[in-house]
Each structure stands twice: as C-alpha cells, then as structure tokens.
Design a protein around this motif. Sequence first.
Motif: not given
Length: 70
Positions: A54-55, A58-59, A62-65, A68, A70
């Motif tokens: 998961q981490s 996300i890295t 670039s999720l949450g930035t 990110a 689509e």
Amino acid sequence: ADFGKMVPPDEYETEIQVMAEVRGYFQITYKRVIDMVPALIDLLFVRAIADDMQSSLITKFSLGTVDARE
C-alpha cells in the motif's frame, strides 16, 4: 447381572484418570496450536506485505498529491 459391578475397581484407577485428563489437555492444546499457525502467518507476513504494498503504491502513483495520476 451387571458385569461392571462384578469386577473389582482397578488399583491404578486414579493414575489412569490423571493420564486421561493430561492426554485430553494435550489434544486440545495441540489443536489450538495448529489453529494458531495460519493466523500467525497471516498476521506476520500477509498483512506486512499488504502494508508495504500500500505505501509503495501510494508513493509510486503519487496519491494524495497534486501530481496524482488519474
């Protein structure tokens, strides 16, 4: 006639009873250990891999930035 009443009690009846109880305890205990092994594997390995994955995802994405994908 009741055959059980005709036979005298075994002189080792107490010892036999203790042995039976100890054997029953060990049977229950080893079944619990056998049941715990898959749960421990899941806890230590599968969930750790899922957390790392998961981490990493996300890295990588670039999720949450703002960047990110689509």
